[in-house]
Scaffold this active site. Structure first.
Site, short mmCIF file in Angstrom:
data_model
loop_
_atom_site.label_atom_id
_atom_site.label_comp_id
_atom_site.label_asym_id
_atom_site.label_seq_id
_atom_site.Cartn_x
_atom_site.Cartn_y
_atom_site.Cartn_z
N GLY A 102 31.54 18.87 -47.79
CA GLY A 102 32.32 18.05 -48.70
C GLY A 102 31.42 17.45 -49.75
CB VAL B 155 30.11 19.55 -40.52
CG1 VAL B 155 30.16 19.64 -38.99
CG2 VAL B 155 30.61 18.19 -40.99
CE LYS C 191 30.74 13.88 -42.45
NZ LYS C 191 32.07 13.24 -42.32
CG ASP D 49 40.79 12.89 -46.69
OD1 ASP D 49 41.75 13.36 -47.33
OD2 ASP D 49 39.64 13.36 -46.77
#
Length: 302
Positions: free
Chosen positions: A16, A21, A36, A127
């Site tokens: 992202g 990740v 992550k 989200d």
């Protein structure tokens, strides 16, 4: 093979704006994990670093088989990382366009139960989307776990103005436009979008930019209907129209209520087992079988 702390990175699972990740291997515990890692261009930003570590602490605090758990944190080359459960099975995003209605309703309900765990601990995700919902193929039927709490917020802090965050296609109008705060019903709205997408292979609203999309969401008095040729019960169509309502008061009031309604309206074919203990009827029948078998064996011996 690249190494991060003691963990051997094997392949990228997703990326992202702020982090990546990786699937990794922990040689000391002989197990697969997910790691992550904060993006290099954000590593020097103190606020972003703190939010990143706050996500790790939040995931660690929420102890539930429906939420990814954090096991370790570390820093390498001035980049923080944290280590989580590796969940085999991919994400709900890979199911879009490949679900039978019954399976879609089961997976959506599983997502709802996972989101309810967050709400029960005082957290709104902000989200919810298919790529943040993980499929645990090791369970039967397949379970869904919620992940990525980078945008999560304490419900106690969500009543006032806050920075708009989330993915536009899944954002409730009150979240997108900051109209008087929001609560867990914003996540219910997102669950409605996810369910519609699982059933139809497309999102209920257009795919334009944030301004165009959120305006369409906020101004649509009647969300699009589920195509009749899918054979989905009418109750599901009504439920999704309610979940996608502009007014939070018209939506199912909890993620649990939404999930329960999905299974109820869908006929319950994919309803998860509520308990692993045998019912009284099963125990009674088993006792009768044992008695009869014992009686027959005793008669034969004579």
């Amino acid at each position: 093979m690249r190494k991060l702390g003691r963990y051997l990175l094997e392949g990228r699972l997703g990326a992202g704006s702020f982090a990546t990740v990786w699937k990794a291997y922990d040689p000391e515990l002989d197990t697969d994990v997910a790691v992550k890692v904060l993006a290099d261009n954000w590593a020097s930003n103190a606020d972003v670093r703190e939010r990143f570590l706050a996500e790790a602490r939040l995931l660690r605090r929420i102890s539930s088989p429906r939420v990814v758990r954090v096991h370790d944190v570390g820093v390498q080359d001035d980049r923080p990382y944290f280590v989580m459960d590796y969940v085999p099975g991919g994400t709900l995003a890979e199911k879009i366009g490949h679900c039978r209605p019954a399976e879609a309703l089961h997976l959506a309900a599983e997502a709802g139960y996972a989101v309810q765990v967050l709400h029960d601990t005082g957290v709104v995700h902000r989200d919810i989307k298919p790529s943040n919902l993980l499929l645990d193929a090791g369970r039967t039927p397949t379970a869904v776990l919620v992940a990525d709490l980078g945008s999560a917020k304490q419900l106690a802090d969500a009543s006032g103005l806050t920075v708009t965050t989330g993915t536009p296609a899944y954002m409730a109008p009150e979240q997108a436009f900051q109209t008087g705060g929001f609560d867990g019903r914003a996540d219910v709205y997102a669950l409605g979008v996810v369910t519609f997408e699982l059933l139809t292979g497309r999102k209920p609203f257009g795919s334009g930019g944030r301004a165009t999309l959120t305006t369409e969401q906020a101004s649509t008095s009647s969300p699009p209907a589920i195509p009749s040729d899918l054979g989905v019960p009418n109750g599901i169509d009504r439920l999704l129209r309610a979940a996608l309502s502009v007014d939070p008061g018209d939506r199912p009031q909890t993620a649990q209520a939404f999930a329960d309604a999905l299974l109820s309206q869908g006929g319950g074919e994919w309803a998860p087992a509520r308990s692993s203990r045998p019912t009284r009827l099963v125990v009674w029948l088993a006792a009768i079988v044992v008695y009869l078998v014992t009686a027959v064996l005793t008669w034969l011996v004579r």
